[in-house]
Motif scaffolding. Structure first.
Motif, mmCIF file in Angstrom:
data_model
loop_
_atom_site.group_PDB
_atom_site.id
_atom_site.type_symbol
_atom_site.label_atom_id
_atom_site.label_comp_id
_atom_site.label_asym_id
_atom_site.label_seq_id
_atom_site.Cartn_x
_atom_site.Cartn_y
_atom_site.Cartn_z
ATOM 1 N N MET A 13 4.004 -3.183 -1.083
ATOM 2 C CA MET A 13 4.536 -3.828 0.124
ATOM 3 C C MET A 13 3.929 -5.225 0.324
ATOM 4 S SD MET A 13 6.892 -1.985 1.454
ATOM 5 C CE MET A 13 7.175 -2.279 3.192
ATOM 6 N N SER A 14 2.645 -5.399 -0.002
ATOM 7 C CA SER A 14 2.009 -6.706 0.228
ATOM 8 C C SER A 14 2.565 -7.773 -0.701
ATOM 9 C CB SER A 14 0.486 -6.609 0.024
ATOM 10 O OG SER A 14 -0.060 -5.687 0.907
ATOM 11 N N GLY A 15 2.644 -7.442 -1.991
ATOM 12 C CA GLY A 15 3.135 -8.424 -2.962
ATOM 13 C C GLY A 15 4.604 -8.748 -2.729
ATOM 14 N N LEU A 30 3.991 -10.049 -10.669
ATOM 15 C CA LEU A 30 3.584 -9.199 -11.805
ATOM 16 C C LEU A 30 3.258 -7.803 -11.321
ATOM 17 C CD1 LEU A 30 0.795 -10.779 -14.043
ATOM 18 C CD2 LEU A 30 3.256 -10.742 -14.429
ATOM 19 N N GLU A 31 3.792 -6.798 -11.985
ATOM 20 C CA GLU A 31 3.507 -5.412 -11.594
ATOM 21 C C GLU A 31 3.184 -4.612 -12.853
ATOM 22 O OE1 GLU A 31 3.083 -3.383 -8.771
ATOM 23 O OE2 GLU A 31 2.631 -2.024 -10.431
ATOM 24 N N ARG A 32 2.042 -3.950 -12.821
ATOM 25 C CA ARG A 32 1.635 -3.224 -14.043
ATOM 26 C C ARG A 32 2.447 -1.945 -14.228
ATOM 27 N NH1 ARG A 32 -4.042 -0.352 -12.146
ATOM 28 N NH2 ARG A 32 -3.043 0.723 -10.444
ATOM 29 N N GLY A 54 2.808 11.377 2.869
ATOM 30 C CA GLY A 54 3.708 10.891 3.921
ATOM 31 C C GLY A 54 3.418 9.441 4.261
ATOM 32 N N HIS A 55 4.433 8.603 4.177
ATOM 33 C CA HIS A 55 4.261 7.203 4.559
ATOM 34 C C HIS A 55 5.174 6.896 5.730
ATOM 35 C CE1 HIS A 55 1.654 6.243 1.213
ATOM 36 N NE2 HIS A 55 1.422 5.134 1.864
ATOM 37 N N PHE A 56 4.587 6.923 6.913
ATOM 38 C CA PHE A 56 5.365 6.753 8.136
ATOM 39 C C PHE A 56 5.117 5.365 8.703
ATOM 40 C CE2 PHE A 56 4.273 11.335 7.795
ATOM 41 C CZ PHE A 56 5.509 11.691 7.281
ATOM 42 N N PHE A 57 6.078 4.898 9.455
ATOM 43 C CA PHE A 57 6.044 3.499 9.887
ATOM 44 C C PHE A 57 5.821 3.426 11.389
ATOM 45 C CE2 PHE A 57 7.734 3.760 5.824
ATOM 46 C CZ PHE A 57 7.427 2.583 5.188
ATOM 47 N N ASP A 408 0.838 -3.872 8.895
ATOM 48 C CA ASP A 408 -0.231 -4.882 8.753
ATOM 49 C C ASP A 408 -0.062 -5.640 7.441
ATOM 50 O OD1 ASP A 408 -1.457 -3.993 11.109
ATOM 51 O OD2 ASP A 408 -2.704 -2.552 10.040
ATOM 52 N N ASN A 409 0.311 -4.936 6.377
ATOM 53 C CA ASN A 409 0.489 -5.594 5.072
ATOM 54 C C ASN A 409 1.576 -6.665 5.159
ATOM 55 O OD1 ASN A 409 0.259 -2.351 3.497
ATOM 56 N ND2 ASN A 409 -1.391 -3.793 3.825
ATOM 57 N N VAL A 410 2.677 -6.329 5.839
ATOM 58 C CA VAL A 410 3.795 -7.288 5.937
ATOM 59 C C VAL A 410 3.375 -8.488 6.795
ATOM 60 C CG1 VAL A 410 6.195 -7.569 6.702
ATOM 61 C CG2 VAL A 410 5.481 -5.428 5.609
HETATM 62 C C1 LIG Z 1 -3.055 8.953 1.755
HETATM 63 C C2 LIG Z 1 -2.479 7.706 2.369
HETATM 64 C C3 LIG Z 1 -1.536 7.816 3.387
HETATM 65 C C4 LIG Z 1 -1.020 6.663 3.981
HETATM 66 N N1 LIG Z 1 -0.094 6.792 4.981
HETATM 67 C C5 LIG Z 1 0.382 5.695 5.597
HETATM 68 C C6 LIG Z 1 1.342 5.820 6.652
HETATM 69 O O1 LIG Z 1 1.791 6.908 7.001
HETATM 70 N N2 LIG Z 1 1.751 4.671 7.263
HETATM 71 C C7 LIG Z 1 1.289 3.431 6.912
HETATM 72 O O2 LIG Z 1 1.696 2.429 7.521
HETATM 73 N N3 LIG Z 1 0.402 3.290 5.897
HETATM 74 C C8 LIG Z 1 -0.056 4.385 5.235
HETATM 75 N N4 LIG Z 1 -0.950 4.247 4.203
HETATM 76 C C9 LIG Z 1 -1.347 2.886 3.804
HETATM 77 C C10 LIG Z 1 -0.319 2.265 2.844
HETATM 78 O O3 LIG Z 1 -0.197 3.067 1.698
HETATM 79 C C11 LIG Z 1 -0.803 0.883 2.412
HETATM 80 O O4 LIG Z 1 -1.082 0.077 3.530
HETATM 81 C C12 LIG Z 1 0.219 0.153 1.545
HETATM 82 O O5 LIG Z 1 0.929 0.982 0.683
HETATM 83 C C13 LIG Z 1 -0.538 -0.894 0.751
HETATM 84 O O6 LIG Z 1 0.365 -1.696 0.056
HETATM 85 P P1 LIG Z 1 -0.220 -2.812 -0.902
HETATM 86 O O7 LIG Z 1 0.954 -3.533 -1.460
HETATM 87 O O8 LIG Z 1 -1.255 -3.602 -0.194
HETATM 88 O O9 LIG Z 1 -0.992 -1.995 -2.036
HETATM 89 P P2 LIG Z 1 -0.403 -1.032 -3.166
HETATM 90 O O10 LIG Z 1 0.679 -0.188 -2.665
HETATM 91 O O11 LIG Z 1 -1.598 -0.398 -3.789
HETATM 92 O O12 LIG Z 1 0.251 -2.055 -4.203
HETATM 93 C C14 LIG Z 1 -0.523 -2.793 -5.094
HETATM 94 C C15 LIG Z 1 0.286 -2.956 -6.373
HETATM 95 O O13 LIG Z 1 -0.471 -3.752 -7.285
HETATM 96 C C16 LIG Z 1 -0.295 -3.234 -8.587
HETATM 97 N N5 LIG Z 1 -1.438 -3.671 -9.400
HETATM 98 C C17 LIG Z 1 -2.737 -3.340 -9.244
HETATM 99 N N6 LIG Z 1 -3.486 -3.925 -10.183
HETATM 100 C C18 LIG Z 1 -2.637 -4.680 -10.945
HETATM 101 C C19 LIG Z 1 -2.824 -5.535 -12.079
HETATM 102 N N7 LIG Z 1 -4.025 -5.724 -12.626
HETATM 103 N N8 LIG Z 1 -1.736 -6.143 -12.594
HETATM 104 C C20 LIG Z 1 -0.495 -5.957 -12.065
HETATM 105 N N9 LIG Z 1 -0.264 -5.136 -10.991
HETATM 106 C C21 LIG Z 1 -1.324 -4.525 -10.448
HETATM 107 C C22 LIG Z 1 -0.259 -1.726 -8.375
HETATM 108 O O14 LIG Z 1 0.352 -1.056 -9.452
HETATM 109 C C23 LIG Z 1 0.557 -1.637 -7.076
HETATM 110 O O15 LIG Z 1 1.934 -1.520 -7.335
HETATM 111 C C24 LIG Z 1 -1.471 5.371 3.571
HETATM 112 C C25 LIG Z 1 -2.396 5.275 2.542
HETATM 113 C C26 LIG Z 1 -2.892 6.417 1.933
HETATM 114 C C27 LIG Z 1 -3.893 6.268 0.831
#
Ligand SMILES: Cc1cc2nc3c(=O)[nH]c(=O)nc-3n(C[C@H](O)[C@H](O)[C@H](O)COP(=O)(O)OP(=O)(O)OC[C@H]3O[C@@H](n4cnc5c(N)ncnc54)[C@H](O)[C@@H]3O)c2cc1C
Length: 421
Positions: A13-15, A30-32, A54-57, A408-410
């Protein structure tokens, strides 16, 4: 050598949000992994729709909800008033525990109240109780009864570490604080409002939010199955699993310790610790408990700390659960053995009766919850500043080494793109 103005690492979501909000179209994401979405992926199996847990919003910003929802026209999206409970000695009590101690047996209520009073009232404790870490904060603010019956065992199961190693604000705004007045008032009129009092969820699972963001990103500018391996901060060249890329600025959502390692700046690996979470998604042949969204389990004899019911969101007719089990980062995960223990535990707590398990799936989230400590906060702030001076920006739950939500990520990605111009 190819070059790109903005190199974005990670299509979670962040990227994706960074790419979606960036005004300059000269970027590469880039996505691994072989798919976009990071931890917001959805698995569809045997008629069940499951996320990576569960990922709820929980939207606090209307404009973010509108931005995403307007890009999901085909989705039915439910907003649900959550019903969450704690299983305590065979009974379900409302969450959060600290505001619902009046639902405990009388003797335990008295124990919790007396401990709370002596911990909280000015002058009642012999001297102010220390609050220099998470565990001390729990004792100081809630007293021994509440701390030891729920807050400590539950959080130890989740974080899989000593709570005294965490900063007192390790959970930030996600920790449901309550003072003595709130607790007493709640005995008569329930007010269990929290950051996640309601949640939205699309019929197609969390990945629909991913797709909404991705609709703003050209697929030709996403490189799947390509991993960032190292960064030369001087020459601004990234080496990936496929090529070398010159960048002007690099925005990374990869876990911060791994970004440091890639940039040759991982000075002290012991600063960075985290848990991992084994998630089971379980589909059964028929309905289970209704009118419940998730349940917390402080009982240390049960392997899981939380379960949630997907089937109660859209009122479908077969029980569909996610089950979360916390491990230390170096813990060994035996999925088959743990599935057996999980099913036994679910029977023990009465969630599963004579149901048949008809489909299951598991995933290990590693990292899941980073351990926010005084050192990690200090080092993150210092190194993030140093990296930014070299054109490397870090964001997201793991890039920020923090506890946050998808919204928060968005928001963070939008703010960063505004800063980058
Ligand atoms: C158990 C659990 C339950 C959760 N439930 C909720 C919820 O209900 N509601 C909510 O709002 N949030 C929830 N969250 C939080 C939510 O998952 C995160 O805030 C969000 O998914 C983070 O997104 P991100 O893009 O920052 O990180 P990520 O989703 O980790 O994305 C990072 C990306 O970077 C890639 N990457 C990493 N290293 C490399 C590399 N070297 N080269 C290329 N690509 C790479 C990874 O493959 C991944 O696709 C939960 C988290 C957990 C752990």
């Amino acid at each position: 050598m190819e070059s790109v103005r903005t190199l974005i690492i990670g299509a979670g979501m962040s990227g994706l949000a960074t790419a979606a909000f960036l005004r300059d179209s000269d970027y590469l994401l880039l996505e691994r992994d072989s798919e976009i979405g990071g931890y917001c992926k959805t698995v569809k199996q045997d008629g069940f729709v499951w996320d990576y847990s569960g990922h709820f919003f929980h939207f606090k910003h209307r404009e973010i909800a509108d931005f995403l929802h307007s890009r999901m026209p085909a989705q039915s999206i439910r907003t649900v008033e959550k019903r969450s409970f704690i299983e305590y000695r065979g009974e379900l009590i409302d969450f959060p525990f600290q505001k619902n101690i009046h639902q405990l047996p009388k003797e335990e209520l008295v124990e919790c109240l007396v401990d709370l009073y002596f911990a909280r009232m000015p002058g009642a404790a012999a001297s102010p109780l220390p609050e220099s870490n998470f565990e001390e904060m729990l004792y100081a603010r809630f007293g021994r009864g509440i701390a030891e019956k729920f807050l400590i065992p539950y959080n130890e199961k989740l974080y899989a570490c000593k709570l005294s190693s965490l900063d007192k604000d390790a959970m930030g705004r996600f920790f449901p604080h309550a003072d003595l007045t709130d607790i007493i008032r709640n005995m008569r009129t329930a007010d269990n409002a929290s950051y996640n009092a309601t949640f939205s969820y699309p019929e197609g699972g969390a990945v629909e939010y991913v797709k909404a963001l991705a609709s703003e990103v050209k697929s030709s500018q996403i490189a799947l199955d390509e991993r960032l391996e190292s960064i030369d901060l001087e020459s601004k060249v990234a080496t990936t699993s496929r090529r070398k890329l010159r960048y002007e600025r690099l925005v990374s959502s990869a876990p911060f310790n791994r970004l440091l390692a890639a940039a040759g700046k991982l000075e002290d690996p012991s600063v960075w610790s985290w848990n991992k979470v084994l998630v089971f998604n379980l589909g059964f042949d028929r309905k289970g408990p209704e009118r419940v969204n998730w349940i917390y389990y402080p009982d240390r004899s049960l392997c899981f700390y939380r379960i949630g019911f997907y089937d109660n969101i859209f009122d479908t007719d077969r029980m569909s659960l996610y089950v979360e089990i916390g491990y230390p980062a170096d813990g060994e995960v035996d999925v088959d053995a743990m599935l057996v223990r999980t099913l036994e535990g679910l029977k023990q707590v009465g969630v599963v009766g004579d149901h048949q398990l008809v489909s299951h799936h598991s995933i290990v989230l590693d990292p899941a919850y980073v351990h926010i400590t005084q050192r990690s906060m200090r080092e993150h702030a210092r190194l993030k500043g140093e990296l930014e001076q070299r054109g490397v920006y870090t964001l997201g739950r793991y890039g920020g080494w923090t506890y946050c939500s998808i919204e928060d990520n968005v928001l963070e990605a939008r703010a960063l793109t505004e800063r980058l111009g």
